[in-house]
Design an enzyme around this catalytic site. Structure first.
Site, PDB file in Angstrom:
ATOM      1  CB  CYS A  53      41.132  22.699  30.575  1.00  0.00           C
ATOM      2  SG  CYS A  53      40.933  24.094  29.496  1.00  0.00           S
TER       3      CYS A  53
ATOM      4  CB  CYS B 109      42.756  28.017  31.804  1.00  0.00           C
ATOM      5  SG  CYS B 109      41.130  27.445  31.578  1.00  0.00           S
TER       6      CYS B 109
ATOM      7  CG  ASP C   9      83.579  11.402  47.241  1.00  0.00           C
ATOM      8  OD1 ASP C   9      84.641  11.323  46.803  1.00  0.00           O
ATOM      9  OD2 ASP C   9      83.374  12.062  48.235  1.00  0.00           O
TER      10      ASP C   9
ATOM     11  CG  ASP D 227      80.682  14.741  51.504  1.00  0.00           C
ATOM     12  OD1 ASP D 227      81.061  15.472  50.682  1.00  0.00           O
ATOM     13  OD2 ASP D 227      81.483  14.225  52.439  1.00  0.00           O
TER      14      ASP D 227
ATOM     15  CG  ASP E 140      81.665  15.352  46.527  1.00  0.00           C
ATOM     16  OD1 ASP E 140      80.762  16.204  46.934  1.00  0.00           O
ATOM     17  OD2 ASP E 140      81.505  14.086  47.075  1.00  0.00           O
TER      18      ASP E 140
END
Lengths: 37, 721
Positions: B14, B17, B413, B609, B613
Site C-alpha cells: 500500500c 509501504c 509559432d 518546432d 523557439d
C-alpha cells in the site's frame, strides 16, 4: 505456479497453522468444551 | 557526481509501504532525491556516487522487507506482475474454500455439533496461511517503527481471531472466527482485483516496449546475417522485408516501401519511404524490401527515448499527490488511535460489552483505506500519460498534465506548426491564357534546378509533379537578391523578383493580389517578356483551421507569432482562424512576447518546432514541441507531439483536463470514503438509528474502495480526445 510450488513457498505458515490447529483441538477437548453446557 | 537509478521494488502492499521506503532512503547519506511509486512499483533515486552506489541502495530497500533489483526489463517486470496475480489467486481460492463454510457455520448452522471447533479449524488456515502476508507486512513496518495497511488488517483480524480462541477455551461467550476469515478473504479479493487493474494501467508502456523486435537482419561482408538487436552497430546496413518490424532508427539507402508508423506517431496512414527517408525502429514495413543504414541503436532510438519519457512522466509526482502522501503518511497511526479510542469509549464510557466494543474497533481498523488515497493520483497519471503516448502525445511530467487544465491561451509559432514549414508553389498564372503551360513550367524548371535557394526547391518539386521536361541549360547565373537567369534551348530565361516598371498592368495587378495573400510572387520572363507569374508560399497545414476551432470550443484564446511581415502574417492567421498576431518578431524575442502574455494573466501554451523557439517553449507554462520525433523537439517541449498535427494541441489539453478530473474524482472518493466510513464503523449512527457496520461489511467496503479508484482511472482509456 503449481500447487506443489505454492505449498513449498508457504510451508512455514502451513506448519505453524497445523501446530495451532492441533494445540487448539487438544485444548478444546482437554478443557471439556465439547460437552454441552 | 549525482546519478539517477530506477529500482524495481516488490512487496509493496500500500501507499504506506512507499512512504516507508522513501523515508528510509531519504535518511541515507548520499541520497539526493527519492520518488517511490506504489502504482508502478518503482523507486527512482538520485544519489551522489562518491558516497553510495546502486547496489547499496538495492540492499537497503531489500533489508526493509521489499526485495528489489535494478533495471526495467519489460519481460521480467511482466513476469513478476503475472506471478503476483497467480499467487494472489491461489491465496484467494484457498481462503474462500475455508471462509465460505466458516460463514455458513457461523451465521446459519447455529446448532451444529462441535460448531466452535469446526469454526476454529476453518478460520485458522485463513488467518495464518492466507493472512501471512499481512503479518509479514505489519512486522516489517514495525521494524521500521511505522505502520501500514497490513498493520490495520493484521491487528483487526488478530483481535477477532484471538477473542474467538478465548471463546473456545471457555473464557468468553461470543466468537468471531468467520469475521476474521471472511475479512482476510475480502481483502485478498480486493488485492487480486487491484493487481489486475494496476497491470492494465502500465499496459501502454509495455506495448511500446514490446514494439522492438528481438532480432535484426544485417548485411555483413555481403551476406545477410540475423543477429540480436543489441548487436546492431551504427553505420551498419540493415535489411527489412515486407511485414517485418524495422529494428533500429536509420536512413534508407536502397529500395522503397510504405511504413506503418502508427504505433509511434498515432498516424494511421502508412508513410512512403524511399532513398534518403528516415525510418524509426519499432515501426512496420508494409510491402517493399528496404535496406537502411542504422543511425541510432540501443537506448538512443526514438522508441527508447519515448519509453524513457513516458516512464519518467509516470514516475513523476503531481502536486496533488504530495497532499495524498502527507495524509497517508499519518493515516494508519491515526486510525489505530481512533480504533483504540472507539473501543475505550464504547466499553468504559457507554458501558457496552467487551465483545461489542471489540467488534466496533475492528470495524474501524478494517474500514480505513489508505490504499485508495495512495492509488488515486498515480494510477490516473499512468493511464493518462500511457494513452497520450499511444496517440502520439508525449507528456513528460505529471506536473505538465496538471498545468494543462489551467491553460487559457495557446501561442503558435507559425512555421512548421500552423504551416507546413516549407514553401510550395501555390499559383502558376501564364500571362496569356493560350500560352503552352507545360513549356513555361519547363523553362522555370530548367533555370531553378541548378539553384540552391529554398524557393527553387519548391519550383522543382512543382515541375516534377507536373511532369515537366526541360531543355539544355547554359550560362546559368544566380543574381543575389533578385533571381536566376540562364539560356534554355537558345532562349534567355529569367525567374525572380518582379520589377514593377517592366510589367504590364495585368501582371502587376496579379502580383499585387498574390502578395496581399501573403505569398512570394515571382515573374518568369522569356526573351525579356513576362510570360507567367509563379507564387510560392508556406502553405497552411490542412488541419490548422480545425485545430484553432477546437481550441476555441475549449474556451482557449489563440495567438500566432512569426518573423513574417504583418501583411503575410495576418493573411495566414486569417485563413487558420487566428485573430491575434505577433508579426515581425525575431526568434530571440519570442520568449519575451510569451512572458508579456503571462504577465497579463494568461496561462500560456507555446507551440513550436523546438528549432528556433526553444526559449519561448521554456518560458511558457507548457511548451509543446512538434517534431515527428526529432531529438530537438523531444528535448525542447514538456509535451511532444509526434504527428506534428496542430489538432493534437487541443487533444493534449483535453487529455490533461480529463486526467486531472479523474484524479480529483479519485481523491474526493478516497477522502469521502474514509471520512464517512470511519465514523460510521465507529458507531456514531448506532445511538440514534441503530446502524452499526459489521466488520465483514467494513472489510468488503475497504477492498472495493481501492478497486473502484483503479477502475475509475482505467476508464480514461476510453476517453474521447
Amino acid at each position: 505456479m503449481k500447487v506443489s510450488e505454492w505449498i513449498r513457498e508457504n510451508k512455514g505458515a502451513i506448519a505453524f497453522t497445523v501446530a495451532v490447529m492441533v494445540i487448539g483441538t487438544v485444548a478444546y477437548f482437554a478443557l471439556g468444551m465439547n460437552i454441552p453446557q | 557526481m549525482v546519478k539517477k537509478v530506477e529500482i524495481n521494488v516488490e512487496g509493496m502492499h500500500c501507499a504506506s509501504c512507499s512512504n516507508l521506503i522513501t523515508k528510509a532512503l531519504k535518511k541515507t547519506p548520499g541520497v539526493v532525491a527519492v520518488n517511490v511509486n506504489y502504482a508502478s512499483r518503482k523507486a527512482r533515486v538520485e544519489y551522489d556516487e562518491s558516497q553510495i552506489d546502486e547496489q547499496k541502495l538495492v540492499a537497503l530497500i531489500t533489508s526493509k522487507g521489499y526485495p528489489s533489483k535494478i533495471g526495467t526489463d519489460p519481460d521480467s517486470e511482466r513476469l513478476v506482475r503475472e506471478m503476483e496475480i497467480v499467487s494472489l489467486k491461489f491465496f484467494l481460492v484457498f481462503s474462500a474454500i475455508f471462509a465460505i463454510p466458516a460463514l455458513l457455520v457461523g451465521m446459519v448452522f447455529m446448532d451444529l455439533p462441535y460448531r466452535m471447533l469446526i469454526l476454529f479449524l476453518l478460520a485458522t488456515p485463513v488467518q495464518f496461511i492466507a493472512g501471512k502476508s499481512f503479518y509479514l507486512g505489519a512486522w516489517s513496518a514495525l521494524k521500521n517503527r511505522t505502520a501500514s495497511m497490513d498493520t490495520l488488517i493484521a491487528v483487526g483480524t488478530s483481535a477477532a481471531y484471538g477473542y474467538s480462541v478465548a471463546a473456545i477455551l471457555g473464557l468468553v461467550q461470543e466468537q468471531y472466527f468467520e469475521t476474521a476469515a471472511v475479512l482476510i478473504t475480502l481483502v485478498i479479493l480486493g488485492k487480486y482485483l487491484e493487481a489486475i487493474a494496476k497491470g492494465r494501467t502500465s499496459e501502454a508502456i509495455r506495448k511500446l516496449m514490446g514494439l522492438t523486435p528481438k532480432v535484426a537482419t544485417v548485411i555483413r561482408e555481403g551476406r545477410e546475417i540475423e543477429i540480436p538487436i543489441g548487436d546492431v552497430n551504427v553505420g551498419e546496413i540493415v535489411l527489412v522485408k515486407p511485414g517485418e518490424k524495422i529494428p533500429v532508427d536509420g536512413t534508407v539507402t536502397e529500395g522503397g516501401s510504405a511504413v506503418d508508423e502508427s504505433m509511434i506517431t498515432g498516424e494511421s496512414i502508412p508513410v512512403e519511404k524511399s532513398k534518403g527517408s528516415g525510418v524509426i525502429g519499432g515501426t512496420i514495413n508494409k510491402h517493399g524490401v528496404i535496406r537502411f543504414e542504422a543511425t541510432k541503436v540501443g537506448g538512443d532510438t526514438v522508441l527508447s527515448q519515448i519509453v524513457r519519457l513516458v516512464e519518467d512522466a509516470q514516475g513523476s509526482k503531481a502536486d496533488i499527490q504530495r497532499f495524498a502522501d502527507k495524509v497517508s503518511g499519518i493515516f494508519v497511526p491515526v486510525v489505530i488511535c481512533l480504533a483504540l479510542a472507539t473501543f475505550l469509549v464504547w466499553s468504559f464510557v457507554l458501558g457496552q460489552s467487551f465483545s461489542f466494543s471489540l467488534m466496533v474497533a475492528v470495524a474501524v481498523l478494517v474500514v480505513a483505506c489508505p490504499c485508495s488515497l495512495g492509488l488515486a493520483t498515480p494510477t490516473a497519471i499512468m493511464v493518462g500519460t500511457g494513452i497520450g503516448a499511444q496517440r502520439g502525445i508525449l507528456i513528460k511530467s505529471a506536473e505538465s498534465l496538471e498545468t494543462m487544465h489551467t491553460i487559457n491561451a495557446v501561442v503558435f509559432d507559425k512555421t512548421g506548426t500552423i504551416t507546413e514549414g516549407r514553401p510550395k508553389v501555390t499559383d502558376f498564372i501564364p500571362a496569356r491564357p493560350e500560352a503552352d503551360r507545360g513549356l513555361l513550367i519547363g523553362y522555370a524548371y530548367a533555370v531553378e534546378r541548378n539553384s540552391e535557394h529554398p524557393l527553387a526547391e519548391a519550383i522543382v518539386e512543382f515541375a516534377k509533379a507536373e511532369n515537366a521536361t526541360h531543355g539544355e541549360v547554359t550560362d546559368f547565373e544566380a543574381i543575389p537578391g533578385s533571381g536566376v537567369s540562364a539560356m534554355v534551348g537558345g532562349r534567355s530565361v529569367y525567374l525572380g523578383k518582379p520589377e514593377k516598371d517592366s510589367l504590364d498592368a495585368n501582371t502587376a495587378a496579379g502580383i499585387e493580389r498574390l502578395q496581399g495573400e501573403g505569398k512570394t510572387a515571382m515573374v518568369l520572363k522569356v526573351d525579356g517578356a513576362p510570360c507567367a507569374i509563379i507564387a510560392v508560399a508556406d502553405t497552411i497545414k490542412p488541419t490548422s483551421a480545425q485545430a484553432i476551432s477546437d481550441l476555441k470550443s475549449l474556451g482557449i484564446e489563440t495567438w500566432m507569432i512569426t518573423g513574417d511581415n504583418e501583411r503575410t502574417a495576418k493573411s495566414i492567421a486569417k485563413t487558420a482562424g487566428i485573430t491575434n498576431v505577433f508579426a515581425e518578431v525575431l526568434p530571440q524575442d519570442k520568449a519575451a512576447y510569451v512572458k508579456k502574455l503571462q504577465e497579463s494573466g494568461w496561462k500560456v501554451v507555446m507551440v513550436g518546432d523546438g528549432i528556433n523557439d526553444a526559449p519561448a517553449l521554456a518560458q511558457a507554462d507548457i511548451g509543446i514541441a512538434m517534431g515527428s520525433g526529432t531529438d530537438v523537439a523531444m528535448e525542447a517541449g514538456t509535451v511532444v507531439l509526434m504527428r506534428s498535427d496542430p489538432q493534437d494541441v487541443a487533444r493534449a489539453i483535453r487529455l490533461g483536463r480529463k486526467t486531472i478530473s479523474k484524479i480529483r474524482q479519485n481523491m474526493v472518493w478516497a477522502l469521502i470514503y474514509n471520512v464517512i466510513g470511519i465514523p460510521v464503523a465507529a458507531g456514531v449512527l448506532y445511538p440514534a438509528f441503530g446502524i452499526l457496520l459489521s466488520p465483514i461489511i467494513a472489510g468488503g467496503a475497504m477492498a472495493m474502495s481501492s478497486v473502484s479508484v483503479v477502475t475509475n482511472a482505467l476508464t480514461l482509456r476510453w476517453a474521447r480526445l
